[in-house]
Write a protein that holds these residues in place. Sequence first.
Motif, mmCIF file in Angstrom:
data_model
loop_
_atom_site.group_PDB
_atom_site.id
_atom_site.type_symbol
_atom_site.label_atom_id
_atom_site.label_comp_id
_atom_site.label_asym_id
_atom_site.label_seq_id
_atom_site.Cartn_x
_atom_site.Cartn_y
_atom_site.Cartn_z
ATOM 1 N N UNK A 137 0.820 -1.208 0.000
ATOM 2 C CA UNK A 137 0.000 0.000 0.000
ATOM 3 C C UNK A 137 0.854 1.258 0.000
ATOM 4 N N UNK A 138 2.066 1.165 0.512
ATOM 5 C CA UNK A 138 2.899 2.361 0.613
ATOM 6 C C UNK A 138 4.220 2.223 -0.122
ATOM 7 N N UNK B 143 -4.452 4.366 -5.131
ATOM 8 C CA UNK B 143 -4.744 5.295 -4.033
ATOM 9 C C UNK B 143 -5.569 6.458 -4.564
ATOM 10 N N UNK C 252 -6.691 1.964 -1.668
ATOM 11 C CA UNK C 252 -6.582 2.777 -0.467
ATOM 12 C C UNK C 252 -7.238 4.120 -0.709
ATOM 13 N N UNK D 62 -7.724 7.898 0.633
ATOM 14 C CA UNK D 62 -7.090 8.902 1.482
ATOM 15 C C UNK D 62 -7.801 10.232 1.297
ATOM 16 N N UNK D 63 -7.455 11.174 2.141
ATOM 17 C CA UNK D 63 -8.069 12.489 2.103
ATOM 18 C C UNK D 63 -6.983 13.542 2.198
ATOM 19 N N UNK E 2 -1.106 10.699 -5.285
ATOM 20 C CA UNK E 2 -2.333 9.916 -5.377
ATOM 21 C C UNK E 2 -2.536 9.578 -6.851
#
Lengths: 310, 310
Positions: A81-82, A90, A117, A119-120, A138
């Motif tokens: 994921x990272x 993402x 994933x 994200x904000x 992203x």
Amino acid sequence: MDTEALRSFVRAAELGQFQHAADELGVTQQAVSKRIAALERELQVRLFTRTPRGVEPTLDGQAFLPHARSIVASVERAVTAVRPGSRALRIDVLGLRSAQAVVLHDYWRSHPEVDLDVVTLRADDPRVAVAAVEAGDVDASFRTVTDPAVLPPDVCMMHAFDSPLELLVGPGHPLASARELRPSQLRKHRIWVPGIAAGSEWAEFYDQLVTHFDLRIDAAGPHFGDEVLLDALADSSDVATLVGARDRYLWPEDHDLRRIPLVNPTLAYPLSLILPRTNPHPGLRGIITHLGNLPRPHGAVWRPSWSATP
Amino acid sequence: MDTEALRSFVRAAELGQFQHAADELGVTQQAVSKRIAALERELQVRLFTRTPRGVEPTLDGQAFLPHARSIVASVERAVTAVRPGSRALRIDVLGLRSAQAVVLHDYWRSHPEVDLDVVTLRADDPRVAVAAVEAGDVDASFRTVTDPAVLPPDVCMMHAFDSPLELLVGPGHPLASARELRPSQLRKHRIWVPGIAAGSEWAEFYDQLVTHFDLRIDAAGPHFGDEVLLDALADSSDVATLVGARDRYLWPEDHDLRRIPLVNPTLAYPLSLILPRTNPHPGLRGIITHLGNLPRPHGAVWRPSWSATP
DNA sequence: GTGAGCCACAACGATCGGTTGGGCACGCCT
DNA sequence: AGGCGTGCCCAACCGATCGTTGTGGCTCAC
């Protein structure tokens, strides 16, 4: 608990020998032995019965094994994921309970194998999102730039889906018992939509809405949190607000609030997706297909000026 | 990767401050700082942006957070699966692909919230299972003792469900195209059921079956593995075997094998559940209810002598 | 300006994790 | 029966790591 120890446990259980597991993991057999011993000490339980030919899981080991496998797999996913370079897909959404997140969650439920994933970006300015997409931080962002000129050449924006607006009112409101409403029927009522940053796409949307339907929308003032708004709506007999039909932001359940669809025309807030023009993340294709299959508002639809009819 | 570091990360992300997370976890702020730094070093990624008021997850941190939560939760479940004392529900089955395991898996899929572990006692003797239930090593066992006298006073056995037998044959077998068969139609054919330990419940079952229907069942000889059996069936034009209708043991897919139901009478292998008479694991109640709701064979049914009609 | 709050860095002791080397138990083969 | 191979455990050693205390830098509020 060390996940390397779990990995050793899983491989040892599968291969039946510490030695083989150790070879595979690139450590000595003694290291595996110590890892397993540490696990057993931590769990206060014997995981293997040692035999002259190798090891065999005990009952506790058998019960533990699927959990260990699941943890190892989760760690794998967490790392991907990272991982810089080949990251999981993402996507930036405005909030974790927004219609965008709900749509993504629906997609993920029907495709649980994709690593996705959500994200904000903590920023009101959509240009931050554009920059994040451009930089690859992203893979896509559910934001709208009302002026396409601010898009750099390698970033594009597409229509994602329309989010029909619904009226949210308390039980004492005169419109509370309506099954559906036309926008013009809101003309004399007070609509409170707090937390709209001036200059944002939402501010522009409500501006055009007010002008077009001659409504009375109070979009200024700070937002003290959803609970405050819900409480205010529940108690008041003359304040209403507008929410996206798919949003999970303001959920009426605990406050006995009513959601009333607005039709003829449907008020469609157009959601857009900002993504790189070249080499988008391969997982985006599925998302875009899913967006195209979403049900569209039927009947007459009103959209703000910047939204071309899709 | 250390799960304590993950726990620290999750709490720090939720609380927004290393200090609070440290207090909650009973370590110093510096320890949390070092744990996060170690995580960031391992992942090659910055997880938090440090602010004067605390910390805030970066995009990578946001993407990582749900995975970390999932891992921490999995670890929790894994520990409860083996914790002496209040263990998760643990049930012994004959094999992980047996009808019993399939039924348990069905139950778990419809009740994903129950912590259920499926294990296999590596022993042919059902008295081992009885002893394991008596000692509390497992909460229940899908075994059958044909002689109820061997049950100690605080262990009981109940009928679980009937597993109807089906014929499994290769494409060249003369019965391969039948839609269903009566047991008497197997009379002249050779049936091979390897791996039946003498004196086991299965041996007794096939003994009675042979006597009652005058069949020719070859239940002796060692079992060289499912693949060997499947290959033998696929190639042979005169060998067949019997499998439980729900079993996933011998799956015909890759070998072009045929499963043919046996009816009039249905051959029901009765599966039993051995469990403690007093203080059974609370999770067992749901399992037993589920067993009672399983579809029963319809029409005439043949059962071995030890099975009372349920 | 000053203090409070928070995080990072430094130094130190204890522990852990890995390696090498040796020993024991069991099965196999001669 | 007696070597021999295999597999695991124990002991000793060493470097890395973990957690602690102490300290400094930074920002915000007053």
